[in-house]
Structure formats: structure tokens, C-alpha cells
Design a protein around this motif. Sequence first.
Motif, mmCIF file in Angstrom:
data_model
loop_
_atom_site.group_PDB
_atom_site.id
_atom_site.type_symbol
_atom_site.label_atom_id
_atom_site.label_comp_id
_atom_site.label_asym_id
_atom_site.label_seq_id
_atom_site.Cartn_x
_atom_site.Cartn_y
_atom_site.Cartn_z
ATOM 1 N N VAL A 147 1.336 9.812 -5.368
ATOM 2 C CA VAL A 147 1.648 11.211 -5.076
ATOM 3 C C VAL A 147 2.851 11.710 -5.851
ATOM 4 O O VAL A 147 3.264 12.866 -5.681
ATOM 5 N N ALA A 148 3.420 10.875 -6.724
ATOM 6 C CA ALA A 148 4.612 11.288 -7.471
ATOM 7 C C ALA A 148 4.324 12.448 -8.420
ATOM 8 O O ALA A 148 5.243 13.192 -8.787
ATOM 9 N N GLY A 198 0.815 -1.217 0.000
ATOM 10 C CA GLY A 198 0.000 0.000 0.000
ATOM 11 C C GLY A 198 0.845 1.263 0.000
ATOM 12 O O GLY A 198 0.529 2.228 -0.711
ATOM 13 N N TYR A 199 1.912 1.292 0.791
ATOM 14 C CA TYR A 199 2.780 2.471 0.825
ATOM 15 C C TYR A 199 3.479 2.683 -0.514
ATOM 16 O O TYR A 199 3.634 3.826 -0.974
ATOM 17 N N LYS A 200 3.917 1.596 -1.132
ATOM 18 C CA LYS A 200 4.600 1.733 -2.414
ATOM 19 C C LYS A 200 3.630 2.203 -3.496
ATOM 20 O O LYS A 200 4.002 2.982 -4.386
ATOM 21 N N LEU A 201 2.392 1.748 -3.412
ATOM 22 C CA LEU A 201 1.369 2.251 -4.331
ATOM 23 C C LEU A 201 1.101 3.726 -4.073
ATOM 24 O O LEU A 201 0.979 4.525 -5.017
ATOM 25 N N TYR A 202 1.011 4.114 -2.801
ATOM 26 C CA TYR A 202 0.767 5.515 -2.463
ATOM 27 C C TYR A 202 1.911 6.404 -2.950
ATOM 28 O O TYR A 202 1.681 7.528 -3.418
ATOM 29 N N ALA A 203 3.147 5.912 -2.864
ATOM 30 C CA ALA A 203 4.290 6.677 -3.370
ATOM 31 C C ALA A 203 4.139 6.944 -4.860
ATOM 32 O O ALA A 203 4.463 8.043 -5.348
ATOM 33 N N VAL A 259 -1.236 3.779 -12.699
ATOM 34 C CA VAL A 259 -0.933 3.578 -11.287
ATOM 35 C C VAL A 259 -1.998 2.673 -10.681
ATOM 36 O O VAL A 259 -1.683 1.661 -10.040
ATOM 37 N N PHE A 260 -3.260 3.028 -10.894
ATOM 38 C CA PHE A 260 -4.364 2.155 -10.494
ATOM 39 C C PHE A 260 -4.630 1.175 -11.642
ATOM 40 O O PHE A 260 -5.545 1.334 -12.446
ATOM 41 N N GLY A 284 -5.735 18.219 -1.901
ATOM 42 C CA GLY A 284 -5.114 17.134 -2.659
ATOM 43 C C GLY A 284 -4.802 15.925 -1.807
ATOM 44 O O GLY A 284 -5.024 14.778 -2.226
ATOM 45 N N SER A 285 -4.300 16.144 -0.583
ATOM 46 C CA SER A 285 -3.963 15.014 0.286
ATOM 47 C C SER A 285 -5.220 14.276 0.720
ATOM 48 O O SER A 285 -5.216 13.039 0.832
ATOM 49 N N LEU A 286 -6.314 15.001 0.966
ATOM 50 C CA LEU A 286 -7.551 14.349 1.379
ATOM 51 C C LEU A 286 -8.176 13.554 0.229
ATOM 52 O O LEU A 286 -8.699 12.461 0.430
ATOM 53 N N ILE A 287 -8.112 14.099 -0.982
ATOM 54 C CA ILE A 287 -8.661 13.382 -2.131
ATOM 55 C C ILE A 287 -7.866 12.109 -2.394
ATOM 56 O O ILE A 287 -8.432 11.042 -2.648
ATOM 57 N N ASP A 288 -6.536 12.189 -2.325
ATOM 58 C CA ASP A 288 -5.718 10.989 -2.538
ATOM 59 C C ASP A 288 -5.997 9.938 -1.464
ATOM 60 O O ASP A 288 -6.056 8.739 -1.751
#
Length: 593
Positions: A161-162, A153-158, A421-422, A332-336
Motif C-alpha cells: 500500500v506504499a 504478512g503485515y510487513k508485505l502489506y505495508a 513487492v510480489f 483500492g482497499s478491496l483489490i489489495d
Amino acid sequence: MKRKILFLCVLMWGIVTWAQTTTEFEKMVMERGLKEGVTDMSDVNKVEMEEPRLAFVNLTGFTAMPTTKKTEKQGWMEVYDGHGRYFKKAVTLHAQGGYSLKHPKRNFVCHFCDSLWNEEGGTDFKIGDWVKQSSFHFKAFYTDFLRGIGEVGYKLYAQMVADRPPFWQRVGYEDDNPRARCFPDAFPCVVYLNGKFYGIFAWQLKKSRKNMNMQEDVATHIHLDGNLNDNNIFQGKINWNQFEVRNPKPLYAIEDTLYDGNQPKELMGDTCAKYRQASDSEEVKEIKERSNAVKQSIIQMSHYWKELEQLLESGANRKTMRQEIERRYEIGSLIDYYVLFYLQVNCDGTLKNWQWFTYDGQRWLVTPYDLDQTFGINLYGVVRPADHPIGSLTYGPFWWIHYYYQDEIRQRYHELRDSKVFDADNICQLADDWYERVGESFYEQERTRWPDSPCYGETICRSGWEVCDDWELYDDVPPHNSAYLYQAGDVCKLEGRLWRATTQVSGTKPYIRNSNIDTLQRLHGWISDRIAYLDAYWDYEPPIDGIANLDSSNPLRHLIGIYTLSGIKVDAPTQGIYIYIYSDGTNKKVLIR
């Protein structure tokens, strides 16, 4: 001839003796080249190394692993990175986590120390592109067959937000630190205890101020962690003992004692009787002023809900509401977070396990943390189907995001789908890479060492009960009640699963063992099914053979509204059949399960 026989006997004796005295750890690392051109960094106080593909850790001097957060153990950690680097250093360990502390295999925190176990003099590590740290989390992932689902999950999140600026730059803080992430990362490692295999862990970045790119003594650099929810902070009432102010430091608590994040209390403010005392030194005055400033920012944030609610009640239009929301939160952070939450079905990401922080004391951001209950896995290791309905994310500030930013949420999902990404292949590859880094031989040892892990066995029901797979019932059926007399056909829920009585039964839990056999194949299928589900939910039409599926006669066709079958417009569908209406006059029915 006699000498030759004697030599062979001595050689055989040496081999047998070595085999009897060499530990599992020593055998493993020697097989992987420990004695061939290895650099010993045991005496180096600043270590720089590439991220290991798979590291090997041996903990010595410990009679057992730590079981509580408060009990600290001293010993040594040997590390071989598999690429020619080795060190042995003094460390302190203590257990880490919340509910996971109930599992037999627990997370732990490791602090690298000096030879006398002083943490202040510990070795600093720069691993890969991580920030420098001298302590790390080692995550057990006891309920997860991958032993690293959160890291996927963290690697996907990285990747997500790239395409956005660093979090701090989004709110005007320009002191750049390219290594800071504001969320974790990890690599897999095999841990041995006194030379004997103990388990597969994820060696993970902590939620440190360095990783948040924050200054320790700046009052507007505030990082909150813990039970951050509507009851404890977001709707005006603050329960100070339910969350920790991780930054800035030091601070004073209301009793005129130094603030301790392990036992959080209300911060001191300028209305406290002991805020100004004649005996206070200049340093103490400065700390109290910082405490007051931080406290006022937290109080102000807790009032945001009421302020926005009052604006709405006063008749503020949509444009004004959005402006006021964006003045308080970095959207942006809340939408992601919102989009990732829905993709992963993050079972534990709405009441805690999210990080809230600010760099100006005014606008707040959020990032994910502790993603162990994701991709279908819940708190008990139970796997839920990919199309199981998930409740709307309306907790805390997300209430406003859910009702005022659905177009942006849908657009963000489309962007992440278009960028691949998704994409099922991409996400599955992240999971496959972790699995391959560990290797099947170590997973086999893990299954042998921890056979009761809930991802390794089928559920065993008690007499009179069976598993109920009608997941659409989940939100409507009551929790299991041992005092209730169940009749055949009655359904209840317990530990994240539905159970159906097959006869009249009362008094006992429905199961002997609540578990399932989980695999990469299950995970692959779940990810594909979940993306298909969200494609319908957010009206995304995947390209066909690499060509965008657009109507060339009307390239500007876009969604203008989602309606129930009775014609009521909704911001976001929940469960049922909806009509999607487009700008060119076309429409389609979509079933949301």
C-alpha cells in the motif's frame, strides 16, 4: 598468602551465589550489555524509543500466564530493548484471541499502568514510527515455526500500500496522522515468566482508533471488528452480538445501557422507546444521537448487497454497476485485500479477521488482520501445497469485486510483480529477517519449551489410516465421521488434512498427532511456487534477465479474455485448463490446479 586464599574463597563464594540466584532473564540481558550505559526509564511516563530488533521481557508477580479474556492479572513487566534502554512498570494482562485460546501458549494483552495498576495513568509509548499507545498485543503464533508468520504478512502489506494514499484520504478525510497504519506491525521479543524462559512472541500494535486515525466522538468514524460475514451483516440481516463497534465511543445499546464491545449488543436508534427521555442529560442525548447515526450507517451498509442486486436485476449495465459499487466501497482497499488473500492463501480471512471501517459513514474500506493462517499454514499447523486450489473470494462485498474488477485485480498483481513487492526474494527476505532477529538459540529454547507445537513433529497416524496427499480431492470429500465404517481406500478430511483408510476402520480419529516439521526452506519453496502459480493464474510473464518479456512487434498486446475448453468466457479461472486469448490473435493454454 592466607589473605589471598581467603579473598579467592570469598570471590568464588560470591560467584557461585550469584549464579544460583540470578535468573535466566538477568543472565541473558547482562550478557547483552544491560549494565553498560543503560538508560533506566522506569519512572518516565512518556517513553520514546526506536523499534527494538529483539526485545527482552520479564513478567514478575504472576503465578501463571492469563488463560481467558475476562480474567485480568496484575504484575510487573521488565523490558530491555537490547540497545541501552530498560524499564520496569506495572501492567495488567489478560488472554487474547479466538481459537488460539485453546493452545497451551496463548496471546496476551498488556496494559501499562501506574504504580497502583490504574490503566488510565499508564505510560504512553512511541515505538519507532508507530502511533502512541499504552497497551499492546503479544502474539504467540503457537502453530507457526517462525513465531511471526502473520507479521511477515503485515510487513508485505505495508509495502503493497506504499504506492497508494493513506486509507482515510482515499475517502476524503484529510486530518493526517503519518504514524497511523490501519493494520498492525510488530517486532520480535523473548518473554520470561518470573525470570524463566517462556517463549518467543511478537510485540504488536493493537487495532486502536489512533492506528486507524479516527476521532473517538465522530459518528462517521466507524470501525467494525469480529464475525463480519454474509450471515451477520453483509446481506441485510444484522447479528449485533457477532461483531464489535470499536469506534466511535461512547455509545448506547438498545437496552439504554452503555455499549460494551466485549459483550456487543444492538445499538440504540431513534425508534427505541428509551431514545428520548426527559431525564436524559445533554451528554446522554449526544451519545444517543451518535449511537443512532452509527446504527443507521451500519444498517445502510448491510443493505448495499440488496441494492446492488436489485440494480443488476433491473438490467443496469457494467458501467453503472461499477459506479454504484464504487459509491459504496473504496475499491483500492478491496483489490489489495483480494490480491494479498490469493498470494498468502489466507485460510481465516473471509468470515472474520478483517477490519471494515469508514470515515464518512458511506464508503467502506477493508484491511487484513490476524494473518497467522497464511503461506500454506492452516488452523492446525497443517501445510498445504502452494498450488492447492483456493475458492474464489466472493464473500460479502467481494462478490462484486470478483465479478466486476478482474481486469483491475490482474493489473494490480502485475504492478506488484513489476515493482518487486510480489517477488520471492523480497518476501523470503521478510521471513529471513524475522528469523535472524530472533536467532537460532532462542528458537532452540522455544522448541524445548513447547515441543508439542504442531510445526515441530511429523504426523502420527492411527492404525488403519494414512495421510492422503491428493489435495485436489479436498473440496469433494466429506468430513470425518466417527460413526461411519470406512473401507480401504476411503478418504475423508479432518483438521485441514486428508486421510485415507488402509483397511476397514471406524470410531476413532485418523491420527494420534496431526502435525508437520516446518522450516524456512519449506516456506521459501512455498512462496516461490505460489508466485509461479499466480503468474499463470493472472497471466504475468516475468522479465528475462531484467528485460521485460514483450513482443517488440506488438507492444500493446494484452489479454482480452479467458475461456474454458468448451469456449465459455469466465471472469476468473478456478481449476482446470483454460485458453488465454490476446489482442494480437495469439493464445495459450494454462493449467490451473
